[in-house]
Design an enzyme around this catalytic site. Structure first.
Site, PDB file in Angstrom:
ATOM      1  N   SER A 176      59.191  47.249  41.683  1.00  0.00           N
ATOM      2  CA  SER A 176      60.728  47.448  40.947  1.00  0.00           C
ATOM      3  C   SER A 176      61.113  47.534  41.035  1.00  0.00           C
ATOM      4  O   SER A 176      62.302  49.029  41.343  1.00  0.00           O
ATOM      5  CB  SER A 176      60.310  47.695  39.667  1.00  0.00           C
ATOM      6  OG  SER A 176      61.243  47.272  38.511  1.00  0.00           O
ATOM      7  N   ASP A 199      61.236  35.370  41.657  1.00  0.00           N
ATOM      8  CA  ASP A 199      62.017  35.037  40.456  1.00  0.00           C
ATOM      9  C   ASP A 199      61.602  34.175  40.178  1.00  0.00           C
ATOM     10  O   ASP A 199      62.310  32.716  39.926  1.00  0.00           O
ATOM     11  CB  ASP A 199      63.845  35.483  39.591  1.00  0.00           C
ATOM     12  CG  ASP A 199      63.609  37.183  39.776  1.00  0.00           C
ATOM     13  OD1 ASP A 199      62.897  37.258  38.565  1.00  0.00           O
ATOM     14  OD2 ASP A 199      64.963  37.531  39.630  1.00  0.00           O
TER      15      ASP A 199
HETATM   16  C1  S3P Z   1      66.138  42.576  39.390  1.00  0.00           C
HETATM   17  C2  S3P Z   1      64.972  42.817  39.649  1.00  0.00           C
HETATM   18  C3  S3P Z   1      64.073  42.460  39.519  1.00  0.00           C
HETATM   19  C4  S3P Z   1      64.546  40.367  38.872  1.00  0.00           C
HETATM   20  C5  S3P Z   1      65.708  40.824  37.775  1.00  0.00           C
HETATM   21  C6  S3P Z   1      66.222  41.317  38.368  1.00  0.00           C
HETATM   22  C7  S3P Z   1      67.372  43.002  39.779  1.00  0.00           C
HETATM   23  O1  S3P Z   1      63.014  42.445  38.344  1.00  0.00           O
HETATM   24  O2  S3P Z   1      63.087  40.303  38.223  1.00  0.00           O
HETATM   25  O3  S3P Z   1      65.858  39.786  38.068  1.00  0.00           O
HETATM   26  O4  S3P Z   1      68.617  43.194  40.011  1.00  0.00           O
HETATM   27  O5  S3P Z   1      67.479  44.640  39.914  1.00  0.00           O
HETATM   28  P1  S3P Z   1      62.350  44.077  38.906  1.00  0.00           P
HETATM   29  O6  S3P Z   1      62.951  45.081  39.148  1.00  0.00           O
HETATM   30  O7  S3P Z   1      61.080  43.901  37.135  1.00  0.00           O
HETATM   31  O8  S3P Z   1      61.035  43.361  39.516  1.00  0.00           O
END
Ligand code: S3P
Length: 476
Positions: A199, A351
């Site tokens: 994440s 995404d």
């Molecule tokens: C993001 C990280 C992702 C992604 C989100 C944007 C970011 O989430 O799904 O739309 O800008 O750091 P996760 O960190 O939960 O995977």
């Protein structure tokens, strides 16, 4: 839209931005608008897609932490990012927009954040909420976070766990969800933290907390995720060391730097560009050009996957802008073939699975998408919601605990009304499906698209789509 120089951003906004949280929610329910997508003609033409959502959040936050005026060009003016702008304003930044549409952020410096008078309403945005929780964890204030029904059901423990190690305290609703209050720590301790889930939001929350922490904080990442925070830190001259450690990567930040303002450029969002890309790939006779698309290697798994499926996608005019690679993308209609998407590609296209399902619905054979447990905790449970919607539209799909398998067919019927569950990517994916099916596809709420892709409907219709407001009469 014509703007006066130095007009404050909220003066450009719809009145609902100035109203209370409950009023906003009520307005949202009342204004839920159905959209119907009819069969498209071949898609043609050059287009510009809005700016990158991840980079836009970070640009506003970094501008706030720097002393002086940072200029941001290409900022995404979607609801998620505007909520981050509003939160930064509530903590002391002065944010305005100039006559060219560039955004100007007068920052307060690291350690200079003011306590907000009201709860920070992050709307639908998990990224805004989690990143700003990191920021305030090491600032000695009490900050309350609220959000819409989707955000209020999303897990926050993944960020509160590491942030507690700095010394911050969190009081959340059941299961550590929003509404949630952070009591920031005045004398934080640097930490070393191995992120247990792939994440970028968790990684970035820790890195942002590290900025107001003396000494060196290290985040260990087993699976690489989008690295916009690291690139932004480098752009601001922050001491950041990124080194392999065995099979993992250790990212170390030296806290309490003095940041001075920088200009920032936000490329087009490759996640948003994936929607017209898939629409062109599945609509016979299409040939489109999408300009200035961000090509950060940690974000472009969808394009590699579509090429593996036989997509005619060309990257033209590749260049580097403010530390991020950018290209124009030419996409032509292609007969796709199903593949097994490698599990380790998931973080670079996390995404994009909803819209990949739409491409897969018109590919020859099966597309197998696994290793996607994270999709269940996005704006909606994207596995369950996609499976239900696809089945209603006559697409053959099997649900797995960790993903789905879609079997392609030219005979997908469409003709259904799909529930979007406050999820912008679900809404856009099914509108793309309707561009190719014989019967139209309706989504129950087109307003959610505003979170990430303002102007989506106009842009798709300009290319050859036929998406219109649906009068649902009694069904409303
Ligand atoms: C993001 C990280 C992702 C992604 C989100 C944007 C970011 O989430 O799904 O739309 O800008 O750091 P996760 O960190 O939960 O995977």
């Amino acid at each position: 839209m014509e703007l006066n120089p130095h007009i404050h951003w909220w003066q450009t906004q719809k009145p609902c931005y100035l109203k209370s949280y409950s009023t906003i929610i009520n307005l949202k329910i009342l204004s839920m608008s159905h959209l119907v997508s009819n069969k498209a003609t071949p898609l043609k033409g050059p287009i510009k897609v809005p700016g990158d959502k991840s980079i836009s959040h970070r640009a506003l936050i970094m501008g706030t932490l720097a002393i002086g005026q940072s200029r941001i060009s290409g900022l995404l003016e979607g609801e998620d990012v505007l909520n981050t702008a509003k939160a930064m304003t509530a903590m002391g930044a002065d944010i305005s927009q100039d006559e060219n549409g560039d955004w100007l952020v007068h920052g307060v410096g690291i350690g200079g954040l003011c306590p907000p008078d009201e709860p920070l309403d992050m709307g639908n945005s998990g990224t805004g909420a989690r990143l700003i929780m990191g920021l305030v964890a090491t600032t000695p204030h009490e900050t309350k976070f609220i959000g819409d029904a989707s955000l209020s059901s999303r897990p926050m423990k993944r960020v509160t766990d590491p942030l507690e190690k700095f010394g911050a305290e969190f009081h959340g609703s059941e299961g550590m969800t929003l509404p949630l209050t952070v009591t920031g720590i005045s004398d934080p301790l640097p930490i070393e933290y191995a992120v247990p889930v792939a994440s970028a939001q968790v990684k970035s929350a820790v890195l942002l907390a590290a900025l107001n922490t003396p000494g060196k904080t290290t985040v260990i990442e087993a699976t690489p995720t989008r690295d916009h925070t690291e690139r932004m830190f480098e752009h601001f001259g922050i001491e950041i060391d990124i080194t392999p450690r065995g099979a993992t990567t250790a990212i170390t930040v030296t806290g309490q730097p003095e940041l001075t303002a920088r200009d920032m450029f936000v490329p087009t969002d490759p996640s948003s560009a994936a929607f017209p890309t898939v629409a062109a790939l599945i609509t016979p006779g299409s040939d489109i050009l999408i300009e200035n698309v961000g090509m950060n290697p940690s974000r472009i798994g969808i394009y590699t996957t579509l090429q593996d499926m036989g997509a005619d996608i060309q990257f033209l005019n590749q260049r580097l802008e403010c530390g991020e690679s950018v290209a124009d993308i030419q996409v032509r209609y292609s007969q796709l073939t199903g593949i097994t998407v490698p599990k380790n590609r998931a973080p670079s296209m996390i995404d994009e699975y909803p819209v990949l399902c739409i491409a897969a619905a018109f590919a020859k054979g099966e597309t197998i998408m696994r290793g996607l447990e994270e999709l269940r905790v996005k704006e909606s449970d994207r596995i369950a919601v996609m499976v239900t919607g696809l089945q209603a539209c006559g697409v053959t799909v099997t649900e797995h605990d960790d993903g789905m398998t879609v079997t392609g067919s030219e005979a997908n019927t469409g003709g259904a009304q799909v529930k979007t569950h406050l999820d912008h990517r679900i809404a856009m994916s099914f509108l793309i499906l309707g561009m190719r099916t014989d019967s139209p596809v309706t989504v129950d709420d087109g307003t959610v698209i505003e979170t990430s892709f303002p102007g989506f409907r106009t842009l798709m219709n300009g290319l050859g789509g036929n998406i219109e407001a649906a009068n649902m009469g009694e069904q409303n």
